[in-house]
Design a protein around this motif. Structure first.
Motif, PDB file in Angstrom:
ATOM      1  N   UNK A   1       0.854  -1.125   0.022  1.00 14.99           N
ATOM      2  CA  UNK A   1      -0.012  -0.050  -0.019  1.00 14.99           C
ATOM      3  C   UNK A   1       0.938   1.271   0.113  1.00 14.99           C
ATOM      4  N   UNK A   2       0.818   2.281  -0.940  1.00 16.03           N
ATOM      5  CA  UNK A   2       1.703   3.307  -1.124  1.00 16.03           C
ATOM      6  C   UNK A   2       0.609   4.530  -0.621  1.00 16.03           C
TER       7      UNK A   2
ATOM      8  N   UNK B   1       4.296   1.820   1.999  1.00 18.47           N
ATOM      9  CA  UNK B   1       5.631   2.286   1.371  1.00 18.47           C
ATOM     10  C   UNK B   1       5.232   3.964   1.193  1.00 18.47           C
ATOM     11  N   UNK B   2       6.146   4.685   1.828  1.00 19.50           N
ATOM     12  CA  UNK B   2       5.998   5.961   1.534  1.00 19.50           C
ATOM     13  C   UNK B   2       7.424   6.690   0.986  1.00 19.50           C
ATOM     14  N   UNK B   3       7.361   7.518   0.007  1.00 27.63           N
ATOM     15  CA  UNK B   3       8.567   7.898  -0.413  1.00 27.63           C
ATOM     16  C   UNK B   3       8.765   9.209   0.126  1.00 27.63           C
ATOM     17  N   UNK B   4       9.726   9.468   1.019  1.00 28.33           N
ATOM     18  CA  UNK B   4       9.645  10.884   1.783  1.00 28.33           C
ATOM     19  C   UNK B   4      10.679  11.072   3.113  1.00 28.33           C
ATOM     20  N   UNK B   5      10.882  12.058   3.555  1.00 23.67           N
ATOM     21  CA  UNK B   5      11.909  12.197   4.351  1.00 23.67           C
ATOM     22  C   UNK B   5      11.605  11.678   5.620  1.00 23.67           C
ATOM     23  N   UNK B   6      12.498  11.539   6.812  1.00 21.52           N
ATOM     24  CA  UNK B   6      12.113  11.396   8.066  1.00 21.52           C
ATOM     25  C   UNK B   6      10.986  11.883   8.675  1.00 21.52           C
ATOM     26  N   UNK B   7      10.629  13.110   8.194  1.00 25.77           N
ATOM     27  CA  UNK B   7       9.534  13.676   8.794  1.00 25.77           C
ATOM     28  C   UNK B   7       8.154  13.015   8.742  1.00 25.77           C
TER      29      UNK B   7
ATOM     30  N   UNK C   1       6.861  -1.473   7.345  1.00 31.30           N
ATOM     31  CA  UNK C   1       6.725  -0.279   6.534  1.00 31.30           C
ATOM     32  C   UNK C   1       8.036  -0.236   5.729  1.00 31.30           C
ATOM     33  N   UNK C   2       8.120   0.513   4.734  1.00 27.74           N
ATOM     34  CA  UNK C   2       9.374   0.891   4.106  1.00 27.74           C
ATOM     35  C   UNK C   2       9.340   2.522   3.608  1.00 27.74           C
ATOM     36  N   UNK C   3      10.045   3.010   3.966  1.00 30.35           N
ATOM     37  CA  UNK C   3      10.523   4.296   3.658  1.00 30.35           C
ATOM     38  C   UNK C   3      11.668   4.641   2.655  1.00 30.35           C
ATOM     39  N   UNK C   4      11.327   5.140   1.549  1.00 28.73           N
ATOM     40  CA  UNK C   4      12.327   5.397   0.565  1.00 28.73           C
ATOM     41  C   UNK C   4      12.971   6.891   0.872  1.00 28.73           C
TER      42      UNK C   4
ATOM     43  N   UNK D   1       6.964  -2.425  15.242  1.00 25.20           N
ATOM     44  CA  UNK D   1       6.645  -3.086  13.804  1.00 25.20           C
ATOM     45  C   UNK D   1       7.726  -2.478  12.983  1.00 25.20           C
ATOM     46  N   UNK D   2       8.514  -3.372  12.170  1.00 25.60           N
ATOM     47  CA  UNK D   2       9.618  -2.796  11.189  1.00 25.60           C
ATOM     48  C   UNK D   2       9.141  -1.678  10.409  1.00 25.60           C
ATOM     49  N   UNK D   3      10.052  -0.673  10.458  1.00 27.16           N
ATOM     50  CA  UNK D   3       9.957   0.498   9.597  1.00 27.16           C
ATOM     51  C   UNK D   3      11.338   0.437   8.908  1.00 27.16           C
ATOM     52  N   UNK D   4      11.595  -0.103   7.635  1.00 27.27           N
ATOM     53  CA  UNK D   4      12.847  -0.126   6.947  1.00 27.27           C
ATOM     54  C   UNK D   4      12.986   1.105   6.179  1.00 27.27           C
ATOM     55  N   UNK D   5      14.186   1.593   6.314  1.00 26.80           N
ATOM     56  CA  UNK D   5      14.734   2.784   5.467  1.00 26.80           C
ATOM     57  C   UNK D   5      15.443   2.629   4.209  1.00 26.80           C
ATOM     58  N   UNK D   6      15.038   2.939   3.001  1.00 28.53           N
ATOM     59  CA  UNK D   6      16.199   2.507   1.819  1.00 28.53           C
ATOM     60  C   UNK D   6      16.408   3.754   1.140  1.00 28.53           C
ATOM     61  N   UNK D   7      17.451   3.666   0.644  1.00 28.74           N
ATOM     62  CA  UNK D   7      17.889   4.798  -0.150  1.00 28.74           C
ATOM     63  C   UNK D   7      17.221   4.852  -1.489  1.00 28.74           C
TER      64      UNK D   7
END
Ligand SMILES: Cc1cc2nc3c(=O)[nH]c(=O)nc-3n(C[C@H](O)[C@H](O)[C@H](O)COP(=O)(O)OP(=O)(O)OC[C@H]3O[C@@H](n4cnc5c(N)ncnc54)[C@H](O)[C@@H]3O)c2cc1C
Ligand SMILES: Nc1ncnc2c1ncn2[C@@H]1O[C@H](COP(=O)(O)O)[C@@H](O)[C@H]1O
Lengths: 245, 319
Positions: free
Chosen positions: A5-6, A60-66, A82-85, A195-201
């Protein structure tokens, strides 16, 4: 079953919008950020599917740490991980490439998004992601029934709706009334913290769109009131002054 | 080089919004000293296709495909035509279908794209500059699109339709369909036929919860009919099933940009305004002088809809 889910992180619908003095940046002081309303329909639908079919939901969200509080809220509502790009979502093309890169080898059976974001109002990220992945896409979806690997959907069209059938995997842009919004309960809120929140570049993308400047609409003049006993006067004004009749 | 414009139809005639796109394409083609080519997909007769010439197309490509018209199918056809014609810009009108086409074309043609653009793009070297509304009508952005190909959809009612174009030559064409198109199996559709489409209408008459119940929509429909308008409603009205969902205007519903929007018994919540703020003129009829909608309106009547609207209908009959 695995669902992606984006979600967007956007100003609350009642926020007052303003920009920096050089008109180049959105002014986020005092603004409350939320999950995009259409994205919340997508997330709620994923939770419904999970309750029935035992699915894993990745947001999934594409966004900064905020954007992490918004992502945590999605975890509280029912996403499993969750994945944050880690990149500013500069435009639809950039975001779509990031989502496609994450989804490519993720083994997702279903990718749910909102019909459009309420900041840039593009309505295009789902179609771009689907095209990049070679998948069918449908938007805006108002109803979705899953039966094995088949989905039957009602999609809004101009002046009505149509029903279609598609096999998994596919991408859908969601809108109401596809599912009821879920209110996170205490257990959800507590478990969301762990819950896991993975940050990917981000992957590199060649930009072909730039947002040069922002502006606000000119303030509206005062309303011209016509007496309730004389609607003919209103029509006269619309015809001869506003010239819209 | 050329400008390719996708023209969409309804009931076998070309939509007004597509004629707007063709006229915008003509204006852009003039700036770039090139030709404007329209592509119409589906069943049309010669007269319908000539509307495209009048609106500014120099040439019309007619692709008469049967079968279910999805964004996927359309995008593959338009991509084929764009490559053949060496199009540097593909233009179309903004809609859910249009969004699906823009997104797929931008990948297929490796093109810069923007949706819901508010005027004919400005040319600055190889860059096109466009303006669009963002934050659901609360602000505007100026964008630069670069690269060899651009795909742009225009907001409805943003560019006037040109009516004095020359006769266009019509060519029958076929282009390969994407395999993906066959993955969507169309089952049925439910569509109000004959009505003016809400998103295409020059005038919209909308009703809110102030109208008390579906049985009171007769006067809204009557007023709309006399004015040649489409009917809309606020979200609670469609949530309550007083009106169908596709009539619901606002943030979560349809966004309209008619010349005239008449709101009856609607309070003017910010989420409703998000769908109507692009209207040229807004008229509000509400019994509460404090209703927030009056702040967004150009004209207003403070009064009871059940008294005002019937009088308005009588006056409109004499127009
Ligand atoms: C995330 C979110 C998204 C939303 N999206 C939308 C959306 O897309 N579209 C939308 O419309 N709403 C949307 N809403 C709901 C919105 O906030 C309002 O609740 C809604 O617009 C109110 O509808 P209304 O004006 O018809 O009803 P009400 O707020 O109940 O207003 C009725 C109005 O009628 C007037 N009235 C009553 N009787 C009469 C009479 N006899 N004559 C004349 N006037 C009369 C009253 O003075 C009042 O102003 C959304 C809300 C949220 C939270
Ligand atoms: N920055 C982002 N991160 C994750 N998903 C996004 C982002 N931007 C857009 N999306 C998804 O794409 C949908 C359509 O966005 P848009 O094309 O901007 O209207 C949204 O409703 C989201 O589901």
């Amino acid at each position: 079953m695995k669902i992606l889910v984006c979600i967007t992180n956007v100003p609350d619908t009642t926020s007052k919008i303003s920009f920096s003095d050089d008109k180049k940046k959105f002014n986020d002081a005092g603004v409350q950020f939320i999950i995009g309303p259409y994205d919340e329909y997508a997330l709620s639908k994923a939770v419904d599917i999970k309750e029935k079919n035992n699915a894993t939901i990745v947001v999934l969200n594409v966004g900064g740490p905020e954007t992490e509080p918004t992502i945590r809220k999605a975890l509280a509502i029912g996403a499993d991980e969750a994945i944050r790009v880690n990149a500013a979502p500069t435009d639809a093309w950039f975001v779509a490439k990031q989502i496609a890169a994450v989804a490519k080898d993720g083994g997702y059976d279903l990718i749910l998004m909102g019909r459009e974001s309420i900041d840039f109002n593009g309505g295009v990220v789902h179609g771009m992601v689907a095209e990049l992945l070679g998948l069918p896409s449908v938007s805006p979806v108002m109803k979705m029934d899953l039966e094995g690997t088949k989905a039957t959907m009602a999609k809004e069209i101009e002046g009505g709706k149509e029903w279609l059938e598609v096999s998994l995997p596919f991408v859908a842009g969601c809108q109401e009334p596809i599912a009821e919004w879920k209110i996170p309960n205490m257990r959800g809120i507590m478990s969301a913290r762990t819950k896991p929140l993975n940050v990917v570049e981000p992957v590199a993308v060649e930009a072909n769109v730039s947002y040069d400047q922002f502006s606000l609409p000119a303030p509206k003049g005062a309303v011209k009131l016509v007496d309730a006993s004389d609607p003919a006067k209103l029509l006269d004004l619309l015809k001869n002054e506003a010239k819209v009749l | 080089m050329s400008i390719l414009i996708f023209a969409e139809g309804v009931d076998k005639s070309i939509k007004k919004s597509s004629l707007e796109a063709v006229s915008a394409g003509f204006a852009l083609a003039q700036k770039l000293s090139t030709e404007a080519i329209a592509i119409a997909i589906g069943e049309y007769d010669a007269a319908a296709l000539q509307e495209l010439g009048k609106a500014g197309a120099n040439k019309v490509l007619h692709v008469n495909v049967a079968g279910y018209p999805s964004a996927i199918a359309y995008a593959s056809i338009i991509a084929g035509a764009a490559k053949e014609a060496g199009a540097s810009v593909v233009l179309l009108s903004k809609s859910a279908l249009g969004d699906g086409i823009v997104s797929r074309l931008s990948v297929q043609l490796n093109a810069a794209s923007a949706t819901g653009v508010l005027a004919v793009p400005e040319v600055s070297g190889d860059t096109l500059k466009v303006r669009k509304s963002i934050y659901t009508g609360k602000a505007f952005a100026e964008l630069s699109l670069t690269g060899a190909v651009k795909v742009i959809s225009l907001a409805k009612n943003a560019v006037p339709v040109k009516e004095d174009g020359a006769a266009a030559t019509v060519e029958s064409k076929t282009y390969p369909l994407s395999d993906l198109a066959g993955k969507l199996v169309h089952q049925k559709e439910e569509k109000a036929s004959g009505d003016i489409l809400l998103t295409e209408a020059d005038i919209v008459v909308s009703g809110g919860r102030g109208l008390k119940g579906p049985e009171n929509w007769g006067m809204i429909e009557e007023l709309a009919k006399i004015l040649g308008a489409a009917t809309g409603c606020s979200k609670p009205v469609s949530d309550l099933d007083w009106r169908p969902h596709h009539e619901h205007v606002g943030q979560t519903g349809v966004k309209v940009s008619p010349n005239l929007y008449i709101a009856v018994g609607i309070s003017g919540a910010i989420q409703h305004l998000a769908g109507v703020s692009a209207s040229k003129v807004i008229v509000v009829i509400n019994k509460d002088p404090e209703a927030p909608f009056f702040k967004a309106a150009d004209y207003g009547i403070v009064g009871d809809a059940f008294e005002v609207v019937p009088k308005l209908i009588e006056a409109a009959k004499k127009l």
